[in-house]
Design a protein around this motif. Structure first.
Motif, PDB file in Angstrom:
ATOM      1  N   GLU A  81      12.091 105.363  10.647  1.00 31.85           N
ATOM      2  CA  GLU A  81      11.301 106.184  11.555  1.00 31.85           C
ATOM      3  C   GLU A  81      10.117 105.465  12.178  1.00 31.85           C
ATOM      4  N   GLU A  82       9.670 104.355  11.593  1.00 35.15           N
ATOM      5  CA  GLU A  82       8.455 103.734  12.110  1.00 35.15           C
ATOM      6  C   GLU A  82       8.366 102.264  11.708  1.00 35.15           C
ATOM      7  N   ALA A  83       7.476 101.564  12.417  1.00 35.50           N
ATOM      8  CA  ALA A  83       7.114 100.193  12.062  1.00 35.50           C
ATOM      9  C   ALA A  83       5.673 100.195  11.572  1.00 35.50           C
ATOM     10  N   VAL A  84       5.418  99.429  10.520  1.00 38.43           N
ATOM     11  CA  VAL A  84       4.072  99.322   9.957  1.00 38.43           C
ATOM     12  C   VAL A  84       3.626  97.861  10.068  1.00 38.43           C
ATOM     13  N   PHE A  85       2.487  97.644  10.737  1.00 39.13           N
ATOM     14  CA  PHE A  85       1.921  96.307  10.912  1.00 39.13           C
ATOM     15  C   PHE A  85       0.632  96.217  10.099  1.00 39.13           C
ATOM     16  N   ARG A  98      -4.220  98.507   9.394  1.00 34.82           N
ATOM     17  CA  ARG A  98      -2.851  99.000   9.196  1.00 34.82           C
ATOM     18  C   ARG A  98      -2.499  99.891  10.390  1.00 34.82           C
ATOM     19  N   VAL A  99      -1.425  99.521  11.100  1.00 36.49           N
ATOM     20  CA  VAL A  99      -0.993 100.264  12.281  1.00 36.49           C
ATOM     21  C   VAL A  99       0.412 100.805  12.033  1.00 36.49           C
ATOM     22  N   GLU A 100       0.575 102.095  12.248  1.00 36.73           N
ATOM     23  CA  GLU A 100       1.880 102.742  12.097  1.00 36.73           C
ATOM     24  C   GLU A 100       2.367 103.196  13.465  1.00 36.73           C
ATOM     25  N   ILE A 101       3.511 102.665  13.905  1.00 39.35           N
ATOM     26  CA  ILE A 101       4.082 102.996  15.212  1.00 39.35           C
ATOM     27  C   ILE A 101       5.425 103.697  15.001  1.00 39.35           C
ATOM     28  N   PRO A 102       5.528 104.977  15.337  1.00 36.18           N
ATOM     29  CA  PRO A 102       6.822 105.672  15.177  1.00 36.18           C
ATOM     30  C   PRO A 102       7.823 105.215  16.245  1.00 36.18           C
ATOM     31  N   PHE A 103       9.101 105.174  15.873  1.00 37.78           N
ATOM     32  CA  PHE A 103      10.148 104.788  16.813  1.00 37.78           C
ATOM     33  C   PHE A 103      10.549 105.971  17.683  1.00 37.78           C
ATOM     34  N   TYR A 104      10.895 105.668  18.942  1.00 36.73           N
ATOM     35  CA  TYR A 104      11.414 106.690  19.834  1.00 36.73           C
ATOM     36  C   TYR A 104      12.918 106.542  19.927  1.00 36.73           C
ATOM     37  N   LYS A 105      13.621 107.673  19.809  1.00 36.56           N
ATOM     38  CA  LYS A 105      15.076 107.629  19.879  1.00 36.56           C
ATOM     39  C   LYS A 105      15.512 107.364  21.319  1.00 36.56           C
ATOM     40  N   GLN A 106      16.584 106.617  21.456  1.00 34.41           N
ATOM     41  CA  GLN A 106      17.039 106.199  22.789  1.00 34.41           C
ATOM     42  C   GLN A 106      17.342 107.398  23.692  1.00 34.41           C
ATOM     43  N   ARG A 107      17.894 108.450  23.137  1.00 36.11           N
ATOM     44  CA  ARG A 107      18.263 109.591  23.968  1.00 36.11           C
ATOM     45  C   ARG A 107      17.040 110.341  24.509  1.00 36.11           C
ATOM     46  N   GLU A 108      15.862 110.103  23.884  1.00 42.18           N
ATOM     47  CA  GLU A 108      14.659 110.774  24.355  1.00 42.18           C
ATOM     48  C   GLU A 108      14.080 110.091  25.578  1.00 42.18           C
ATOM     49  N   ILE A 109      14.515 108.870  25.844  1.00 46.40           N
ATOM     50  CA  ILE A 109      13.929 108.145  26.972  1.00 46.40           C
ATOM     51  C   ILE A 109      14.959 107.804  28.036  1.00 46.40           C
ATOM     52  N   ASP A 110      16.223 108.127  27.837  1.00 48.57           N
ATOM     53  CA  ASP A 110      17.246 107.841  28.849  1.00 48.57           C
ATOM     54  C   ASP A 110      17.071 108.787  30.040  1.00 48.57           C
ATOM     55  N   ASN A 125     -13.421  79.010   9.905  1.00 47.71           N
ATOM     56  CA  ASN A 125     -12.340  78.056  10.130  1.00 47.71           C
ATOM     57  C   ASN A 125     -11.580  77.769   8.837  1.00 47.71           C
ATOM     58  N   ASP A 126     -10.280  77.562   8.992  1.00 43.08           N
ATOM     59  CA  ASP A 126      -9.372  77.224   7.891  1.00 43.08           C
ATOM     60  C   ASP A 126      -9.104  78.395   6.945  1.00 43.08           C
ATOM     61  N   SER A 127      -9.641  79.579   7.248  1.00 50.98           N
ATOM     62  CA  SER A 127      -9.314  80.747   6.425  1.00 50.98           C
ATOM     63  C   SER A 127      -7.984  81.329   6.894  1.00 50.98           C
ATOM     64  N   ASN A 128      -7.269  81.974   6.004  1.00 54.13           N
ATOM     65  CA  ASN A 128      -5.925  82.476   6.300  1.00 54.13           C
ATOM     66  C   ASN A 128      -5.978  83.841   6.974  1.00 54.13           C
ATOM     67  N   ILE A 129      -5.044  84.045   7.905  1.00 51.18           N
ATOM     68  CA  ILE A 129      -4.797  85.348   8.515  1.00 51.18           C
ATOM     69  C   ILE A 129      -3.425  85.815   8.039  1.00 51.18           C
ATOM     70  N   TYR A 130      -3.383  86.999   7.468  1.00 52.50           N
ATOM     71  CA  TYR A 130      -2.133  87.521   6.905  1.00 52.50           C
ATOM     72  C   TYR A 130      -1.587  88.603   7.834  1.00 52.50           C
ATOM     73  N   PHE A 131      -0.330  88.463   8.255  1.00 52.04           N
ATOM     74  CA  PHE A 131       0.306  89.389   9.191  1.00 52.04           C
ATOM     75  C   PHE A 131       1.637  89.826   8.588  1.00 52.04           C
ATOM     76  N   GLU A 132       1.748  91.121   8.353  1.00 50.51           N
ATOM     77  CA  GLU A 132       2.950  91.646   7.696  1.00 50.51           C
ATOM     78  C   GLU A 132       3.606  92.712   8.567  1.00 50.51           C
ATOM     79  N   LEU A 133       4.945  92.677   8.633  1.00 48.37           N
ATOM     80  CA  LEU A 133       5.724  93.669   9.377  1.00 48.37           C
ATOM     81  C   LEU A 133       6.683  94.356   8.428  1.00 48.37           C
ATOM     82  N   ASN A 134       6.677  95.691   8.464  1.00 48.86           N
ATOM     83  CA  ASN A 134       7.647  96.487   7.703  1.00 48.86           C
ATOM     84  C   ASN A 134       8.307  97.463   8.668  1.00 48.86           C
ATOM     85  N   CYS A 135       9.619  97.513   8.682  1.00 45.97           N
ATOM     86  CA  CYS A 135      10.344  98.445   9.543  1.00 45.97           C
ATOM     87  C   CYS A 135      11.145  99.418   8.701  1.00 45.97           C
ATOM     88  N   TYR A 136      10.998 100.687   9.025  1.00 48.83           N
ATOM     89  CA  TYR A 136      11.751 101.742   8.359  1.00 48.83           C
ATOM     90  C   TYR A 136      12.575 102.485   9.410  1.00 48.83           C
TER      91      TYR A 136
END
Length: 515
Positions: free
Chosen positions: A435-439, A503-515, A422-433
């Motif tokens: 080609e991908e998002a890094v959590f 550390r989670v790396e999620i690549p982005f999907y281009k819109q034309r690939e899912i239309d 209890n009372d310990s910190n949780i650190y959550f960071e988001l980086n977007c590039y």
């Protein structure tokens, strides 16, 4: 006559599981390779080097897997250069005073028998009739060799190939000319084993290896399994031997054995998963069901006697327990669908910063009251959408599956809270590039023991140090499945007692690939 009636002289020494001498009889020194070395505390292999290479067999006797092991016809020379021959018999030593595994090594003096045997061999070698018989049978043997279905190779004492049959040429892919005068190691990967067998035979006349399975190389570089039997042939020169190897291709059998072992390992793994599943169900359903039964029993029997506020509390317990069981069923169903390939992937444009901020607030309200969650969006780079047809409203948002991403982040954040003080910190960071998002999610909790890291993403598996902290062992398995569906990666670092970082790396999907 009296000499024949005398019992043969037998000496002994006792060794432990490390082949260290514990006790010896009075005359053991007479049989050692180096006089005076067979004393308590010394390695038996120094005094009796014939034991080298037999350690696994000797250990199997101590474990009760084998009754005995015998070496026959070991040769020594006394100080007056007179030959000394003896047999060694190893059996388990049973001593009520010491339960530790030991071996009793019995030494039998067979000098007289061996000298007589050598004399007979010498006389046989001198017989002219034997030479003529060998000459007469040469044509017969050649025909047998040519018609053999198994590969046959004949080598010198040093392992140089002298003769091969047609089956050997077919098996290894070489012509006769390519094999003759070449070392046996050209085709036998573990030729050292065969060399040691030849060496032991020359020194002690011990029977050569039979049914030795070893890997061989063909001319094309393919590795095949061959089962060899080896025999020695006395040449025209006394004391000089050729060695005959008869080999059979057992590659298919070895491959079948590998498949059987793989199937057995898979079956064992499935049994372990099933065991963990039933253990989890019994625990995770048991507690909320008991809560529901207890609360409903109180309401049934004492409903008229308790206050409305107390009724509401019991009803809240029932509601909470029911939600817990529903969530557990949802997790099991989700994991089952993912493993069966039925979990759907529906990517769409998403404002990640807003999504993460709202998710953090939800978790704070429900589970994170005692754990501050520091959310930081370090870097945002809009994906390149020059060639797609996205609307202006969403054209700067990356494309991911919102539902799967919620499973990923919710499980990681809730785990960080659950396994942190209890009372310990949780650190959550988001980086977007582009080609991908890094959590990145970091906590200051109990950490993950090194021995548990390899199985951390397996279904129903929990680390050893979780203690009484409740959990199903499903969260990280669900996270891994959802990350894989995105084509992403997940990794972690941890130290017991100091916390864990995912550390989670999620690549982005281009819109034309899912239309």
């Amino acid at each position: 006559m009296q000499k024949l009636l005398n019992p043969q002289q037998t000496e002994y020494f006792i060794v432990n599981e490390n082949l260290i001498i514990q006790e010896t009889s009075a005359e053991v020194q007479r049989f050692t390779d180096i006089p005076g070395d067979a004393i308590p505390g010394a390695d038996a292999r120094v005094s009796f080097p014939e034991l080298i290479g037999s350690e696994n067999i000797l250990m199997s006797i101590i474990r009760g897997q084998r009754p005995s092991f015998e070496l026959k016809g070991i040769a020594r020379f006394t100080n007056n250069n007179y030959p000394l021959y003896f047999n060694i018999l190893a059996i388990e030593h049973e001593d009520d005073r010491d339960s530790a595994g030991k071996l009793l090594i019995l030494i039998e003096d067979v000098t007289e028998k061996m000298v007589m045997k050598q004399s007979l061999i010498q006389r046989a070698n001198e017989a002219n009739l034997l030479l003529s018989a060998l000459a007469a049978s040469k044509d017969y043997i050649d025909k047998v060799v040519r018609s053999m279905g198994d590969a046959l190779l004949v080598t010198t004492t040093l392992g140089t190939i002298k003769t091969v049959n047609q089956s050997a040429q077919i098996l290894f892919g070489y012509s006769e000319a390519e094999l003759i005068d070449q070392p046996l190691s050209m085709i036998v990967v573990e030729e050292k084993l065969l060399y040691q067998a030849r060496h032991r035979y020359i020194l002690s006349q011990k029977e050569l290896l039979r049914e030795l399975e070893t890997v061989c190389n063909t001319k094309t570089g393919e590795e095949i399994w061959v089962e060899f039997s080896c025999s020695a042939i006395q040449t025209e020169l006394k004391g000089l031997y050729d060695f005959v190897y008869v080999g059979r291709d057992i590659t298919e059998r070895k491959q079948a054995e590998v498949e059987i072992r793989r199937s057995l390992a898979k079956e064992q793994e499935l049994r372990q998963v099933k065991s963990r599943f039933f253990s989890m169900v019994a625990h995770e359903f048991g507690n909320p069901l008991n809560t529901v039964l207890f609360a409903t029993q109180i309401l049934k029997e004492y409903g008229d006697e308790i206050t409305q506020e107390e009724k509401n509390q019991y009803l809240e317990h029932v509601k909470s327990a029911s939600k817990h069981m529903i969530q557990l069923l949802d997790d099991v169903r989700l994991l089952s669908n993912a493993e069966a390939g039925k979990l759907k992937f529906n990517p769409a444009a998403l404002n990640l910063q807003k999504f993460c901020s709202e998710l953090v607030e939800e978790i704070k309200m429900s589970s994170g009251k005692n754990h501050p969650i520091d959310f930081v969006c370090q870097k945002l780079v809009a994906p390149d959408r020059k060639n797609d047809n996205s609307s202006e409203k969403t054209q700067n948002f990356p494309v991911v599956d919102q539902k799967l991403l919620r499973h990923i982040l919710t499980n990681l954040l809730l785990n960080a809270i659950k396994y942190s003080p209890n009372d310990s910190n949780i650190y959550f960071e988001l980086n977007c590039y582009n080609e991908e998002a890094v959590f990145i999610i970091r906590d200051e909790g109990i950490g993950i023991p090194a021995e548990d890291e390899a199985q951390l993403f397996e279904s129903y598996y929990r680390a050893q140090n979780v203690g009484k902290i409740p959990g199903t062992g499903l969260g990280l398995s669900i996270v891994k499945q959802c990350v894989d569906l995105h084509g992403g990666q997940i990794e972690f670092s941890s130290e017991t007692g100091l916390g864990t970082t995912f550390r989670v790396e999620i690549p982005f999907y281009k819109q034309r690939e899912i239309d």
